[in-house]
Design an enzyme around this catalytic site. Structure first.
Site, PDB file in Angstrom:
ATOM      1  N   VAL A  69       7.410 -46.126  16.968  1.00 46.09           N
ATOM      2  CA  VAL A  69       8.761 -46.222  16.402  1.00 46.09           C
ATOM      3  C   VAL A  69       8.977 -45.004  15.496  1.00 46.09           C
ATOM      4  O   VAL A  69       8.086 -44.635  14.729  1.00 46.09           O
ATOM      5  CB  VAL A  69       8.918 -47.526  15.571  1.00 46.09           C
ATOM      6  N   GLY A 119       2.440 -49.439  18.036  1.00 44.96           N
ATOM      7  CA  GLY A 119       1.935 -50.749  18.467  1.00 44.96           C
ATOM      8  C   GLY A 119       1.495 -50.585  19.919  1.00 44.96           C
ATOM      9  O   GLY A 119       1.540 -49.471  20.464  1.00 44.96           O
ATOM     10  N   GLY A 130       4.006 -48.631  22.236  1.00 41.07           N
ATOM     11  CA  GLY A 130       4.348 -47.222  22.038  1.00 41.07           C
ATOM     12  C   GLY A 130       4.514 -46.978  20.547  1.00 41.07           C
ATOM     13  O   GLY A 130       3.710 -47.456  19.756  1.00 41.07           O
ATOM     14  N   ILE A 177       7.310 -43.799  12.213  1.00 45.37           N
ATOM     15  CA  ILE A 177       7.186 -44.962  11.307  1.00 45.37           C
ATOM     16  C   ILE A 177       5.895 -45.731  11.577  1.00 45.37           C
ATOM     17  O   ILE A 177       5.194 -46.127  10.664  1.00 45.37           O
ATOM     18  CB  ILE A 177       8.377 -45.942  11.458  1.00 45.37           C
ATOM     19  N   ASP A 211       7.892 -65.387  18.908  1.00 46.81           N
ATOM     20  CA  ASP A 211       6.870 -64.532  18.288  1.00 46.81           C
ATOM     21  C   ASP A 211       7.204 -64.298  16.815  1.00 46.81           C
ATOM     22  O   ASP A 211       7.138 -63.170  16.319  1.00 46.81           O
ATOM     23  CB  ASP A 211       6.751 -63.209  19.057  1.00 46.81           C
ATOM     24  N   LYS A 225      12.647 -47.218  18.988  1.00 46.66           N
ATOM     25  CA  LYS A 225      11.383 -47.757  19.485  1.00 46.66           C
ATOM     26  C   LYS A 225      11.155 -47.108  20.838  1.00 46.66           C
ATOM     27  O   LYS A 225      11.964 -47.292  21.760  1.00 46.66           O
ATOM     28  CB  LYS A 225      11.530 -49.283  19.613  1.00 46.66           C
TER      29      LYS A 225
END
Ligand code: 3AM
Length: 286
Positions: free
Chosen positions: A25, A20, A23, A17, A130, A40
């Site tokens: 997803v 980041g 690592g 998918i 966040d 993830k």
């Protein structure tokens, strides 16, 4: 804390998918149920990555709600941790923001769903820390959920007003960038910045470095909108309630859920055509 079984037996990977700093997803199938999940895969070797991951799992396991992306399982494979969670087939709000133009009705419905998530976390003394459009995920049934709890913090009687500077600079509240002790309303400021993203496609000071953005947040206070005259008075008022520099005057999630901009918003199902059309456009470009 993690499941000892072999996840390769339980899930079949379908597609990558995204990635980041942590690592990547993948979308996968639960072989037993046939349901889709997101995995993830977190590389634990990065600086502070173990602490962030443990934090993310602890918070996700403890708090389940229809307005947060729910934890399903976790596995340790060498230096990689697999965090299995519900699959959000509409992708991130940031993607929707960049691929389409949101109407005020869309903004109102998305805002109500996000505020329900924030109200849930804050009622449990959790600060997300966040909140940004990348961390708000959507599903083609219209659901809108908060995700990425790596930086979130559980308040306790001993630590009820943290002052650690945490978050993504452009979305940080003035009291965070200036190192003051803060509470859950830092998420409301960040959510107000998501409101600006929904209108202007990027947060204020996006063209500035981390350091300059933080300095501007500390000195300018409430950011100026580019074209305030194009907005309804209700939306302008709603954003100003989120983006009060003074934490005392900034509204809480519970109060904002009563703001007329959100109270009379369309149901989440009204977002379905928007989310489906963005998903289709993404698929045809692949
Ligand atoms: O790289 P993009 O922005 O396309 O939205 C997240 C991001 O996509 C997506 O994985 C990428 C790396 O973070 N993502 C994260 N959690 C997800 C979930 N539960 C997810 N997509 C679907 N369901």
């Amino acid at each position: 804390m993690v499941n000892q079984e072999n996840p390769m037996m339980k899930y079949t990977e379908l597609e990558h998918i995204g990635s980041g700093g942590f690592g990547h997803v993948v979308r996968a199938l639960n072989n037993a149920t046939g349901g889709e999940v997101a995995i993830k895969k977190i590389n634990l070797q990065g600086l502070g990555r173990k602490e962030l991951t443990v934090n993310e799992i602890v918070i996700m396991k403890r708090y389940r709600s229809s307005s947060v992306v729910n934890y399903l399982d976790s596995y340790l494979l060498g230096e990689e941790l697999w965090l299995v969670m519900e699959y959000m087939d509409g992708g991130a709000l940031s993607d929707v923001i960049h691929k389409t133009c949101l109407s005020e009705d869309h903004i109102a419905a998305i805002s109500r769903e996000c505020l329900q998530g924030l109200d849930f976390l804050h009622s449990n003394d959790v600060i997300h820390r966040d909140v940004k459009s990348d961390n708000i995920l959507l599903r083609t049934d219209g659901s809108v959920k908060l995700t990425d709890f790596g930086l979130s913090t559980q308040l306790t009687p001993e630590q009820s007003r943290p002052c650690l500077v945490a978050g993504t600079p452009w979305w940080m509240a003035p009291e965070v960038v200036t190192g003051q002790p803060y509470g859950p309303k830092v998420d409301i400021w960040s959510f107000g910045i998501v409101g600006v993203e929904m209108l202007e496609k990027e947060p204020p000071y996006w063209d500035q470095s981390h350091t300059s953005a933080r300095r501007l947040i500390a000195t300018v206070g409430t950011p100026k909108l580019r074209q305030p005259k194009l907005l309804s008075a209700l939306l302008r008022d709603f954003l100003s309630c989120c983006l009060q520099t003074d934490e005392e005057r900034r509204w809480s999630a519970k109060e904002l859920l009563q703001h007329p901009f959100v109270r009379f918003a369309e149901p989440a199902s009204s977002l379905v055509p928007l989310i489906v059309s963005v998903k289709k456009r993404k698929e045809t470009r692949m």
